[in-house]
Design an enzyme around this catalytic site. Structure first.
Site, PDB file in Angstrom:
ATOM      1  N   LYS A  32       0.841  -1.189   0.000  1.00  0.00           N
ATOM      2  CA  LYS A  32       0.000   0.000   0.000  1.00  0.00           C
ATOM      3  C   LYS A  32       0.880   1.244   0.000  1.00  0.00           C
ATOM      4  CE  LYS A  32      -4.540   0.675   0.192  1.00  0.00           C
ATOM      5  NZ  LYS A  32      -5.457  -0.016  -0.735  1.00  0.00           N
TER       6      LYS A  32
ATOM      7  N   THR B 252      -3.722  -5.386   0.597  1.00  0.00           N
ATOM      8  CA  THR B 252      -3.153  -4.052   0.819  1.00  0.00           C
ATOM      9  C   THR B 252      -4.066  -3.199   1.703  1.00  0.00           C
ATOM     10  OG1 THR B 252      -4.107  -3.051  -1.180  1.00  0.00           O
ATOM     11  CG2 THR B 252      -1.980  -4.174  -1.407  1.00  0.00           C
TER      12      THR B 252
ATOM     13  N   ARG C 144      28.455  33.712  -8.822  1.00  0.00           N
ATOM     14  CA  ARG C 144      27.146  33.409  -9.401  1.00  0.00           C
ATOM     15  C   ARG C 144      26.137  33.135  -8.293  1.00  0.00           C
ATOM     16  NH1 ARG C 144      27.218  27.017 -11.362  1.00  0.00           N
ATOM     17  NH2 ARG C 144      28.093  26.174  -9.423  1.00  0.00           N
TER      18      ARG C 144
ATOM     19  N   GLN D 108      29.632  19.873  -6.754  1.00  0.00           N
ATOM     20  CA  GLN D 108      30.280  18.611  -6.420  1.00  0.00           C
ATOM     21  C   GLN D 108      31.143  18.742  -5.164  1.00  0.00           C
ATOM     22  OE1 GLN D 108      29.913  19.871  -9.454  1.00  0.00           O
ATOM     23  NE2 GLN D 108      29.878  18.303 -11.065  1.00  0.00           N
TER      24      GLN D 108
ATOM     25  N   HIS E 165      18.966  27.074 -11.919  1.00  0.00           N
ATOM     26  CA  HIS E 165      19.716  28.148 -12.565  1.00  0.00           C
ATOM     27  C   HIS E 165      18.975  29.487 -12.535  1.00  0.00           C
ATOM     28  CE1 HIS E 165      22.557  25.215 -14.033  1.00  0.00           C
ATOM     29  NE2 HIS E 165      21.584  24.515 -14.587  1.00  0.00           N
TER      30      HIS E 165
END
Length: 303
Positions: free
Chosen positions: A11, A58, A177, A229, A257
């Site tokens: 479920k 379920t 940025r 990263q 972005h």
């Protein structure tokens, strides 16, 4: 001849809201969850021979979730998931694994005049606390905890340059940025041998969630990021150092972005580089960066 090589069923999207009321203080605590329960075991004949004798309905799973939420603590979700999964493998001998996912939605107390209200709450955006538990008769209990949907942005303190350039590259290098992402962070605990082992670690789960969330926000805000990263790896290292019982940390960070907009067509208006103050949010396509950082290299995640 074809054969069934993997099967699980159950479920999904069971929505539960629980109110705990302290009769002495009048303080209420609310918890809203979405639960998924998927079972594995000797169920292949329900697929291959239309034999429903091995099927736990379920709908019964849904009812079990509600009743167990009534009878047991739902905070921390790691313990609730382990209790629920243990019930299924103990109750049904032919069920060998229960996979329980719990998404906890954030409700915070409303503060009025500097004081938290005892029974009024405000929903805290799209951020959720997530738990994935695999309760196995053979392999013990594997638990992942995490954060999902935590959207963050900083308007400076992020760079991206010195990347590979070739005939397909149009992206300019930048030393400053906007950096924004929606955090999906998971940390996997060392395997618990029994349900009692999970219960004895109850105090660790909430503390680890707060520590991991604080580390994520602190690293994001304070680090002069060379790349998504590098930042996510540092976050992972910090969590492993702070929570000794965690074996793996997984991050998935989409790069949301915000692009500069050239407005010089309008009376020479400057809006690029150091003059940029107006940006255009982008929905897609977007970068997606993931990593798994493990305490040791000899074991991989089971979930």
């Amino acid at each position: 001849m074809p054969s069934l090589t993997s099967a699980r069923y159950g479920k999904d999207n069971v929505r539960v809201f629980k109110t705990d009321r302290d009769a002495k203080t009048g303080i209420h605590t609310v918890t809203e969850m979405t639960v998924c329960c998927l079972l594995e075991g000797d169920i292949e004949t329900s697929y291959t021979r239309a034999n429903n004798n091995v099927v736990v309905a379920t709908d019964s799973m849904k009812n079990t979730i509600f009743i167990f939420a009534k009878q047991h603590p739902v905070d921390p979700p790691e313990q609730f998931a382990a209790i629920l999964g243990d019930h299924f493998i103990q109750t049904y001998p032919h069920i060998h694994v229960a996979n329980i996912d719990v998404t906890t939605h954030r409700w915070n107390r409303i503060a009025l005049d500097g004081k938290e209200h005892p029974h009024s709450f405000v929903k805290d955006g799209n951020e959720t606390r997530v738990t994935k538990a695999r309760i196995s008769r053979k392999d013990g209990i594997t638990i992942q905890s995490g954060i999902k949907g935590l959207t963050v942005l900083k308007s400076t303190g992020s760079a991206f340059h010195s990347f590979v350039r070739d005939e397909y590259t149009t992206l300019p290098e930048t030393w400053d940025r906007i950096l924004s992402t929606e955090v999906d962070a998971i940390w996997e605990w060392k395997t618990f041998a029994t349900l009692d082992a999970v219960k004895s670690s109850v105090s660790k789960f909430g503390n680890a969630w707060q520590v991991a969330r604080d580390i994520t926000l602190r690293r994001f805000a304070q680090e002069n990021s060379a790349s998504v990263q590098a930042t996510m790896y540092n976050m992972s290292e910090d969590i492993l150092a702070a929570v000794p019982d965690v074996e793996h940390v997984l991050y998935s960070l989409p790069n949301k972005h915000y692009f500069e907009l050239d407005l010089k067509w309008h009376k020479g208006l400057k809006n690029l580089g150091k003059d940029a103050t107006i940006y255009v949010p982008q929905t897609n396509p977007n970068g997606l960066i993931t990593c798994t950082v493990s305490r040791s290299s000899g074991r991989t995640s089971r979930l």
